[in-house]
Design a protein around this motif. Structure first.
Motif, PDB file in Angstrom:
ATOM      1  N   HIS B 268      39.680  50.948  42.409  1.00 54.65           N
ATOM      2  CA  HIS B 268      39.775  49.690  43.134  1.00 54.65           C
ATOM      3  C   HIS B 268      40.720  49.835  44.328  1.00 54.65           C
ATOM      4  CE1 HIS B 268      40.241  45.448  43.989  1.00 54.65           C
ATOM      5  NE2 HIS B 268      39.206  45.217  43.183  1.00 54.65           N
ATOM      6  N   PRO B 269      40.338  49.290  45.457  1.00 57.60           N
ATOM      7  CA  PRO B 269      41.211  49.414  46.633  1.00 57.60           C
ATOM      8  C   PRO B 269      42.615  48.862  46.392  1.00 57.60           C
ATOM      9  CG  PRO B 269      39.056  48.624  47.279  1.00 57.60           C
ATOM     10  CD  PRO B 269      39.044  48.675  45.780  1.00 57.60           C
ATOM     11  N   CYS B 305      35.267  38.317  46.021  1.00 56.76           N
ATOM     12  CA  CYS B 305      36.434  39.148  45.729  1.00 56.76           C
ATOM     13  C   CYS B 305      37.699  38.519  46.314  1.00 56.76           C
ATOM     14  CB  CYS B 305      36.240  40.547  46.297  1.00 56.76           C
ATOM     15  SG  CYS B 305      37.689  41.574  46.043  1.00 56.76           S
ATOM     16  N   PHE B 307      40.401  39.799  46.909  1.00 56.01           N
ATOM     17  CA  PHE B 307      41.191  40.765  47.674  1.00 56.01           C
ATOM     18  C   PHE B 307      40.595  40.999  49.065  1.00 56.01           C
ATOM     19  CE2 PHE B 307      42.710  45.314  48.230  1.00 56.01           C
ATOM     20  CZ  PHE B 307      44.037  44.971  48.396  1.00 56.01           C
ATOM     21  N   ARG B 308      39.495  40.335  49.389  1.00 52.37           N
ATOM     22  CA  ARG B 308      38.756  40.753  50.576  1.00 52.37           C
ATOM     23  C   ARG B 308      39.514  40.581  51.883  1.00 52.37           C
ATOM     24  NH1 ARG B 308      35.883  36.283  48.596  1.00 52.37           N
ATOM     25  NH2 ARG B 308      35.690  34.510  50.004  1.00 52.37           N
ATOM     26  N   CYS B 311      41.641  43.771  52.093  1.00 51.42           N
ATOM     27  CA  CYS B 311      41.035  45.046  51.739  1.00 51.42           C
ATOM     28  C   CYS B 311      40.556  45.797  52.972  1.00 51.42           C
ATOM     29  CB  CYS B 311      39.857  44.789  50.807  1.00 51.42           C
ATOM     30  SG  CYS B 311      39.054  46.296  50.272  1.00 51.42           S
ATOM     31  N   TYR B 313      38.375  48.009  52.976  1.00 47.11           N
ATOM     32  CA  TYR B 313      36.973  48.402  52.851  1.00 47.11           C
ATOM     33  C   TYR B 313      36.032  47.220  52.834  1.00 47.11           C
ATOM     34  CZ  TYR B 313      39.609  52.382  51.055  1.00 47.11           C
ATOM     35  OH  TYR B 313      40.516  53.392  50.899  1.00 47.11           O
ATOM     36  N   ALA B 314      36.571  46.034  52.965  1.00 45.97           N
ATOM     37  CA  ALA B 314      35.745  44.830  52.800  1.00 45.97           C
ATOM     38  C   ALA B 314      34.466  44.917  53.624  1.00 45.97           C
ATOM     39  CB  ALA B 314      36.553  43.605  53.202  1.00 45.97           C
ATOM     40  N   PHE B 315      33.377  44.505  53.012  1.00 48.70           N
ATOM     41  CA  PHE B 315      32.095  44.518  53.714  1.00 48.70           C
ATOM     42  C   PHE B 315      31.288  43.287  53.322  1.00 48.70           C
ATOM     43  CE2 PHE B 315      29.320  46.274  50.270  1.00 48.70           C
ATOM     44  CZ  PHE B 315      30.304  46.541  49.342  1.00 48.70           C
ATOM     45  N   CYS B 318      31.262  41.343  49.890  1.00 51.89           N
ATOM     46  CA  CYS B 318      32.518  41.016  49.207  1.00 51.89           C
ATOM     47  C   CYS B 318      32.745  39.533  48.952  1.00 51.89           C
ATOM     48  CB  CYS B 318      33.700  41.614  49.956  1.00 51.89           C
ATOM     49  SG  CYS B 318      33.630  43.417  49.917  1.00 51.89           S
ATOM     50  N   LEU B 322      32.034  38.707  41.870  1.00 51.24           N
ATOM     51  CA  LEU B 322      32.316  40.078  41.432  1.00 51.24           C
ATOM     52  C   LEU B 322      31.601  40.370  40.118  1.00 51.24           C
ATOM     53  CD1 LEU B 322      36.147  40.449  42.084  1.00 51.24           C
ATOM     54  CD2 LEU B 322      34.286  41.616  43.268  1.00 51.24           C
ATOM     55  N   CYS B 339      34.569  45.691  41.818  1.00 48.39           N
ATOM     56  CA  CYS B 339      34.608  45.871  43.261  1.00 48.39           C
ATOM     57  C   CYS B 339      33.199  46.236  43.700  1.00 48.39           C
ATOM     58  CB  CYS B 339      35.580  46.994  43.622  1.00 48.39           C
ATOM     59  SG  CYS B 339      35.434  47.553  45.331  1.00 48.39           S
ATOM     60  N   HIS B 340      32.738  45.594  44.746  1.00 51.57           N
ATOM     61  CA  HIS B 340      31.352  45.809  45.186  1.00 51.57           C
ATOM     62  C   HIS B 340      31.116  47.200  45.763  1.00 51.57           C
ATOM     63  CE1 HIS B 340      30.081  41.847  44.253  1.00 51.57           C
ATOM     64  NE2 HIS B 340      31.007  41.269  45.011  1.00 51.57           N
ATOM     65  N   ARG B 341      32.184  47.886  46.019  1.00 53.20           N
ATOM     66  CA  ARG B 341      32.032  49.241  46.548  1.00 53.20           C
ATOM     67  C   ARG B 341      31.379  50.153  45.513  1.00 53.20           C
ATOM     68  NH1 ARG B 341      36.922  52.789  48.600  1.00 53.20           N
ATOM     69  NH2 ARG B 341      37.576  52.169  46.530  1.00 53.20           N
TER      70      ARG B 341
HETATM   71  S1  SF4 Z   1      34.986  43.912  46.488  1.00 49.96           S
HETATM   72 FE1  SF4 Z   1      35.159  44.332  48.621  1.00 49.96          FE
HETATM   73  S2  SF4 Z   1      37.028  43.309  49.242  1.00 49.96           S
HETATM   74 FE2  SF4 Z   1      37.049  43.439  47.079  1.00 49.96          FE
HETATM   75  S3  SF4 Z   1      38.140  45.263  46.683  1.00 49.96           S
HETATM   76 FE3  SF4 Z   1      36.047  45.834  46.683  1.00 49.96          FE
HETATM   77  S4  SF4 Z   1      35.611  46.460  48.754  1.00 49.96           S
HETATM   78 FE4  SF4 Z   1      37.548  45.398  48.782  1.00 49.96          FE
END
Ligand code: SF4
Lengths: 319, 412
Positions: B268-269, B305, B307-308, B311, B313-315, B318, B322, B339-341
Motif C-alpha cells: 500500500h502506498p 480511497c 488516501f487519494r 497518494c 499514485y492516485a489514478f 481511486c 475500495l 488499493c486499486h493499484r
Molecule cells: S487506491 Fe489509489 S489513492 Fe488509494 S492508495 Fe491506492 S493508488 Fe493510492
C-alpha cells in the motif's frame, strides 16, 4: 506531618485569623456613626452627664488603649460586659447560641442530603429531564436569599400545616420533636441556598469525574454502572466539593442571622443586630468573634475531611 | 484452521455530531488467533482506540457500532446482554490503557484495584454485590486476609513489583510511572483473560522503561497463552512485538498481514510512505509531516480511497469503493491490501506508477465490489437471511447505504 502537628498548626493559624477578624470588627463598629452613651441617655442630655457615662464605659480613652484593654481581657477568656446591660457578653451569647447553631447544623444537613444525590443524578442524566429539573431548583436556591425563602415558607407551609410552627424556638430539653419542628423551616430556609450551591458544584465535579480515564478503566473491568459511579466516582467527585463546602459555609451563617428575624427566633443573629443598633461594642465584638470561631472550626473539620478522602494530600496540603 | 479467538467482520462505528455523521471506524475486518499478538498501527485519530472500545462495547451512547460479526471465543459480542458483556470485560478480555497515572483510580489502593477484578471474575467466593462493595470501599476497607487481596499481591509480584505486600496498600501516586503501568498490567491479568487489548501501553511512559513494559506484556502473554491486540502509533514497537499487523488510516484498514510481509514487502502506498520515514516517526506529533497532505474529514466521509489526496499514485479508479486484494506469494500469512493499484488489469511500471487503466480493470473492480457484497450477505449472522436482509447486508461498501441499514447489525 502527623495529625497532631497539623491540628496544632491549624489552631495557631486560626487564632491569627480570628484576631484579624476581631480587629477589623473593632475598627468597623467604631467607625459607624452613633455614640452608645448618647443612645443610652436619650436625646436631651447635658455634656457633663454624657462625658461621665463615657468615662464610666471607658469610651473616652484613645482607641488603641480600648483595643488592647479588650484584647488583654480576651486572652483570659473574658469577653467583657455589655455596655448596655452590664451583663457578661459570654453569658448573653451562650444563652442565644443554641437556636442559631441548631438551625445552622440542620440547614447544612438538609443542604447536603439534597445536594449530593441531586448533583450526582444531574451529572449522570446530563441534559435530560432530571438534570433540567434539579438545575432549575438549584437555580432558585442560589438566586433567592434565605430570608425570602423563609417568608415564602411561612406563608405556604405555616398557613397550611399546623403542626409546624413558624414562630419562635423550642429548646431541645423540651423534647426532640418540638425542637426539631421549631427549627425545620428556618433550617430549610438557610439550607436551600447552600444546597443549591453545593448541588451545582457536585454536578460539575461529577461531570468531570465521569470523563476520567479511571472511570473507563472501571467499566473495562466489567463493573456495573452503579459500582463504577459510586465506588470509583463518588469519592473523587466529593474532593473539590468538600473544600468549597467549607468556604460557602458563610452562606449558611449569613443566612441564619436573617432567617432568625423572619421566624422570630432569639438567636445570635438577633443579638448581633440588636447590639449593632445600640452600638453595644463589646457585645458586637463578642458575637462576631463567636461566629468567626464557628466558621474557623468548621473549616478545620472540612480540612480534615478533605485529607481523609484525598490520599494524595498529606496534612497541610501539598504533595 | 480452527476458529480465531476474536473474529471481527465489517465493523463500522460512527458518531452523530453537530456537523454530521462521523465515521470513526469504517468497515474493518480482522481475526486474532489464540496466543497471537496482533497490532493495529496508525496515526492518532485514525480510529485505533475506537476500534478497541467498539469491540468492548465501551463507547457511550453517542457512538453507533455496526458489524456483520464480532465473535469472541464463540460468543457474538454484539448480541450478548450487557450483564454477559460485563462478565467478559475485565475477565476474558481485559484492557491496558495509555496513561497509568490517569487510568488508575487515585483514591483507591493498588491492592483493591486489582483485587476487585479478582473478586468479580475469579472464583474466590467473595461477595461482589453493590452494597458489599460499597461497604468494603467506604467502611471496612479490603481485608488483607481475603483471597482476592492475596491474589492481588501475587499478581504484583508476577509483574515484577518489589515488596508487593507493602505496595498493595499504597495509592497510585506513590509509585513511579513504570511501576504504575505494571500495576495496570497486573490488573489486566487479574481476570485471567484470553485476550488483552493494550491501547498505546507505553506512549505515556519514559523511553527508558518503554522496552521493559513491552517485554513484560509480551512475556506474560506468552507465559499464560494470552492473545494481545496492541494498538500503537509506533512502527518500531510493531516490528518488535507483533505477529501480524493492520495499518489503519482514516478509519479504514489499508493493509493487513504478517509483520515481515508488511515491513519487507509493503504494497500500500501509505504503508510504503510510513516505512520510508521510520526513523522520524517515533514521535507521534511528527506523523502528519511524514506524508504530504492532510487526513480527509471523517464527517460525511466520501466513498473511495481515503488516501487519494495524498497518494503519489492516485489514478482514475481511486474514487471508487475500495476492495480487498490478496497478495500472492506471501509465504507466512494472508496479506491483504485495499488499493486499486492491485487490480490485476491495471498496468503498473517499475516505479509503481500507473501506466494504463484498461476497461477490463473497471469491469474487474465492479465484479469484485459485487462479489464482496454477496460474500457479506452470505456471511451475515442473521439466522433468517431473507431477501431484504440480504439486500441490506449486500450494500456494505457504500457508507451511504451503511447509514440506512442496520437491521441485522448489532447496534448499541
Ligand atoms: S487506491 Fe489509489 S489513492 Fe488509494 S492508495 Fe491506492 S493508488 Fe493510492
Amino acid at each position: 506531618m502527623g495529625l497532631r502537628e497539623y491540628l496544632l498548626k491549624r489552631l495557631v493559624h486560626s487564632v491569627f485569623v480570628m484576631l484579624f477578624v476581631v480587629t477589623v470588627v473593632f475598627a468597623a463598629v467604631r467607625s459607624i456613626p452613633g455614640d452608645p452613651a448618647r443612645l443610652m441617655l436619650g436625646g436631651d442630655v447635658d455634656t457633663a452627664t454624657l462625658e461621665a457615662l463615657r468615662a464610666e464605659l471607658g469610651l473616652n480613652q484613645p482607641l488603641y488603649i480600648q483595643y488592647f484593654r479588650w484584647l488583654r481581657r480576651l486572652l483570659t477568656g473574658d469577653l467583657g460586659e455589655s455596655i448596655r446591660t452590664g451583663e457578661p457578653v459570654l453569658g448573653s451569647i451562650v444563652q442565644v447560641a443554641g437556636p442559631t447553631l441548631s438551625i445552622a447544623a440542620l440547614g447544612m444537613v438538609i443542604a447536603l442530603v439534597i445536594a449530593i444525590p441531586t448533583g450526582i443524578i444531574s451529572a449522570v442524566k446530563r441534559y435530560e429531564i432530571e438534570d433540567y429539573l434539579s438545575t432549575t431548583i438549584a437555580f432558585f436556591g442560589i438566586s433567592m436569599p434565605a430570608f425570602w425563602i423563609g417568608i415564602v415558607l411561612v406563608l405556604v407551609i405555616g398557613v397550611n400545616v399546623e403542626s409546624i410552627p413558624t414562630f419562635g424556638y423550642t429548646p431541645i430539653d423540651e423534647g426532640i420533636g418540638p425542637w426539631f419542628r421549631s427549627i425545620l423551616l428556618p433550617s430549610f430556609a438557610v439550607g436551600f441556598p447552600y444546597g443549591g450551591i453545593l448541588m451545582r458544584m457536585m454536578r460539575s465535579s461529577m461531570l468531570e469525574v465521569l470523563n476520567e480515564d479511571y472511570m473507563r478503566t472501571a467499566r473495562a473491568k466489567g463493573l456495573s454502572s452503579n459500582l463504577v459511579l459510586f465506588k470509583h466516582g463518588l469519592q473523587n467527585a466529593l474532593i473539590p466539593v468538600v473544600t468549597l463546602a467549607g468556604i460557602f459555609l458563610a452562606v449558611v451563617l449569613g443566612g441564619v442571622v436573617a432567617v432568625e428575624i423572619v421566624f422570630g427566633i432569639r438567636g445570635l443573629g438577633r443579638l448581633l443586630i440588636g447590639s449593632i443598633n445600640r452600638r453595644d461594642f463589646p457585645l458586637i465584638q463578642g458575637t462576631v468573634l463567636l461566629i468567626a470561631f464557628v466558621f474557623v472550626l468548621a473549616n478545620i473539620v472540612v480540612d480534615l475531611l478533605y485529607t481523609m478522602i484525598n490520599p494524595r494530600i498529606k496534612y497541610g496540603g501539598g504533595d | 484452521m480452527t476458529e480465531p479467538l476474536l473474529d471481527v467482520r465489517g465493523l463500522t462505528t460512527s458518531f452523530e455530531t453537530g456537523q454530521g455523521r462521523l465515521t470513526a471506524v469504517d468497515d474493518i475486518s480482522f481475526q486474532i488467533e489464540e496466543g497471537e499478538v496482533f497490532g493495529v498501527v496508525g496515526e492518532s485519530g485514525s480510529g485505533k482506540s475506537v476500534t478497541a472500545l467498539s469491540v468492548m462495547r465501551l463507547l457511550d451512547d453517542a457512538g453507533t457500532v455496526e458489524a456483520d460479526e464480532v465473535r469472541f471465543n464463540g460468543t457474538d459480542l454484539l448480541s450478548v446482554s450487557e450483564s454477559e458483556m460485563r462478565s467478559i470485560r475485565g475477565g476474558e478480555i481485559s484492557m491496558i490503557f495509555q496513561d497509568p497515572m490517569t487510568s488508575l483510580n487515585p483514591v483507591m489502593t493498588i491492592g483493591e484495584q486489582i483485587a476487585e477484578v479478582v473478586r468479580h471474575h475469579g472464583d474466590v467466593g467473595e461477595r461482589t454485590g453493590f452494597w458489599s462493595e460499597m461497604r468494603r470501599k467506604y467502611v471496612t476497607g479490603t481485608s488483607e486476609g481475603s483471597r482476592s487481596w492475596q491474589r492481588a499481591v501475587e499478581l504484583l509480584e508476577t509483574v515484577g513489583i518489589p515488596e508487593p505486600e507493602k505496595r498493595a496498600t499504597e495509592f497510585p501516586h506513590q509509585l513511579s510511572g513504570g511501576m504504575r503501568q505494571r500495576v495496570v498490567i497486573a490488573q489486566a491479568l487479574a481476570g485471567d483473560p484470553s485476550l488483552i487489548i493494550a491501547d498505546e501501553p507505553t506512549t505515556a511512559l519514559d523511553v527508558s522503561i518503554e522496552a521493559q513494559i513491552l517485554n513484560e506484556i509480551l512475556e506474560l502473554s506468552d507465559e499464560f497463552g494470552i492473545s494481545v491486540l496492541l494498538i500503537t502509533h509506533d512502527l518500531g514497537v510493531v516490528r518488535e512485538t507483533c505477529d501480524r499487523v493492520a495499518v489503519m488510516y482514516a478509519s479504514e484498514f489499508m493493509e493487513t498481514g504478517h509483520v515481515d510481509d508488511i515491513f519487507d514487502d509493503p504494497h500500500h502506498p501509505y504503508t510504503e510512505g510510513l516505512l520510508a520515514s521510520i526513523p522520524r516517526i517515533a514521535d507521534e506529533r511528527e506523523w502528519l509531516s511524514v506524508i504530504e497532505g492532510t487526513v480527509p474529514d471523517l464527517i460525511d466521509k466520501p466513498s473511495g480511497c481515503p488516501f487519494r489526496d495524498r497518494c503519489d499514485y492516485a489514478f482514475e479508479l481511486c474514487d471508487r469503493p475500495l476492495v480487498e486484494y490478496e497478495i500472492e506469494g506471501s509465504a507466512l500469512e494472508t496479506h491483504t491490501v485495499r488499493c486499486h493499484r492491485e487490480n490485476e488489469h491495471v498496468k503498473v511500471d517499475d516505479s509503481g506508477h500507473i501506466e494504463s487503466v484498461p476497461d477490463e480493470a473497471v469491469a474487474a473492480l465492479e465484479r469484485r465490489i459485487e462479489a464482496e457484497s454477496a460474500h457479506d450477505a452470505d456471511g451475515s449472522v442473521s439466522p433468517t437471511a431473507d431477501a431484504s436482509a440480504r439486500a441490506d447486508g449486500g450494500s456494505r461498501p457504500s457508507p451511504a447505504a451503511d447509514a440506512e441499514n442496520g437491521g441485522d447489525h448489532g447496534e448499541y
